[in-house]
Design a protein around this motif. Sequence first.
Motif, PDB file in Angstrom:
ATOM      1  N   SER A 142      82.540  18.305  22.974  1.00  0.00           N
ATOM      2  CA  SER A 142      82.152  17.376  23.834  1.00  0.00           C
ATOM      3  C   SER A 142      82.194  17.432  25.356  1.00  0.00           C
ATOM      4  N   ARG A 143      83.289  17.927  25.957  1.00  0.00           N
ATOM      5  CA  ARG A 143      83.986  18.389  27.500  1.00  0.00           C
ATOM      6  C   ARG A 143      83.137  19.631  27.602  1.00  0.00           C
ATOM      7  N   CYS A 144      82.457  20.573  26.749  1.00  0.00           N
ATOM      8  CA  CYS A 144      82.251  21.632  27.174  1.00  0.00           C
ATOM      9  C   CYS A 144      80.995  21.368  27.807  1.00  0.00           C
ATOM     10  N   THR A 145      80.468  21.719  28.418  1.00  0.00           N
ATOM     11  CA  THR A 145      79.201  20.855  29.611  1.00  0.00           C
ATOM     12  C   THR A 145      78.292  22.473  29.564  1.00  0.00           C
ATOM     13  N   GLY A 146      78.813  23.872  30.109  1.00  0.00           N
ATOM     14  CA  GLY A 146      78.431  24.908  30.635  1.00  0.00           C
ATOM     15  C   GLY A 146      78.258  26.642  29.227  1.00  0.00           C
ATOM     16  N   MET A 147      79.653  26.550  30.131  1.00  0.00           N
ATOM     17  CA  MET A 147      79.932  28.355  29.361  1.00  0.00           C
ATOM     18  C   MET A 147      80.047  28.059  27.719  1.00  0.00           C
ATOM     19  N   LEU A 148      80.052  27.224  27.364  1.00  0.00           N
ATOM     20  CA  LEU A 148      80.248  26.912  25.023  1.00  0.00           C
ATOM     21  C   LEU A 148      79.078  26.918  25.091  1.00  0.00           C
ATOM     22  N   PRO A 149      78.499  25.926  24.940  1.00  0.00           N
ATOM     23  CA  PRO A 149      76.440  25.461  24.621  1.00  0.00           C
ATOM     24  C   PRO A 149      75.891  26.913  25.186  1.00  0.00           C
ATOM     25  N   ALA A 150      75.759  27.430  26.364  1.00  0.00           N
ATOM     26  CA  ALA A 150      74.719  28.130  27.216  1.00  0.00           C
ATOM     27  C   ALA A 150      75.638  29.686  25.515  1.00  0.00           C
ATOM     28  N   HIS A 151      76.654  30.048  25.725  1.00  0.00           N
ATOM     29  CA  HIS A 151      77.030  31.579  25.051  1.00  0.00           C
ATOM     30  C   HIS A 151      76.795  31.067  23.255  1.00  0.00           C
TER      31      HIS A 151
END
Length: 473
Positions: free
Chosen positions: A372-381
């Motif tokens: 839930s704290r991952c807003t950029g790199m992880l979901p984009a990857h």
Amino acid sequence: AVAMFTGKANCPYYAKAELLADYLQTNLPSFRVHKITQHPDKWEQWLHDICETNGWEHRQCPIIWRELLDRGGKGQLLGGLKDFLEYVQQYYGITSMMLSEEMLDIAEENLQAHFEIVKEDEEIKSLIKPMQIWITSASVPICYHLIPLLANGEVFGMNAEISIHLLDADQFKEILHGIVMEAEDMAFPLLRSISEHTNIDQAFIDADIIIVLDDVLLNLKVQSHENYIREVSDICQVYAPLIEKNAKSEVKVISSGKTFTNLKATMLRTYGPSIRPENIIAIAASWESAAKAMLARKLNMSTAGVKDVIVWGNISGSNYIDLSHAKLYGYDCAIWGPPIFQRPVLNMIYDSDWIHSELQSGVESTLSSRVSRCTGMLPAHAVATVLRYWYHDSPSEEIISVGILSEGQFCIPEGIIFSMPVRFQNGNWEVMTELEINETTQKVLGRLSHELVQEKLVALKEINEMQPYEAEE
């Protein structure tokens, strides 16, 4: 110096000047010619623009000038046909004796040749037409990190050009403009174009891929969970008909984001019945990656060696991290083997309380907090990884979790988007129904299915209330 000749393709005077120029180029080693033929309908505007750029006064066909350097040096206007004939007579003592009938015949040939060249150019351009990618809610951080991953060639291949279209509300126009400028400055070789859009009516035109990032951020102090569900449903009710109308028939729709990932995919399918159901998926790879990383840290090994973690259920809601098929490759233990040698995760971790509290206790788990704290790199990857698998196959025999439309696999109710194990092959995916699941997992799937069915019913409730007599009619 280079003599530049430009005229209407069907102009007999241009034909006469052109033929004389060809003669001079053939017989005079120092005389060089570059010819530009214009379509008759575009001639006037082209002539106006070139004269305005160079400060010339000329209104006839053809226009002839000299460039002191090869194509691009400072131009010196010679004039039209009459001026060129006088120039050639004065400097070279040569006079053109072409008859009017010959001029007309050559002009007709020039016109036909021009049409053929234009047609050939259009055919060549059609072969390298870039892939059209649309991203909604493009002002969110995921999009910012996703663009370089899509444009560097690793997702679609080093020969596939792409055009990216960023869609968001008008209030985010400045953010979109900044993203566009920064992407252009990075000069990706495969990024043909990137553009910003705030007009919803023009959304998804010629789309090959649509990545839906609409995040409805939950704040239950402001409004109820049911109202947020209806808000998502309303967004999909706008998007789905536009996708059907404007996108390509084989368009791939990817749902991602922090909230209602499954529901967005379900409602796009509900409101867009002509969209191929197998082309609508929800991304669960963020959970896979984060779970693998936590297991790797627990076991003091490389994350890349953890495989086949399954994410079941509601990707951005209640889901279940299944380790019953998870494997470890290259794990430092008492038994060693070749690179293909693997060990079951559950044989290496005996602390079941840790697994439950860290990975499987729903929204209370450490894993849920991390994702839930991952807003950029992880979901984009995660989005880029699944797209790469879709176009170039997933690793052989490796399990990938994706939210897809259920057809009753694993006793999951039909008609909902449910995360389950798949493999990608030849541009398609298939559910790995050969996997055996234990009784405990089956009970969990039943509970997760019920939650998603109820979520869909809430989303459709408003529509049903507006059409109470539809069933009777």
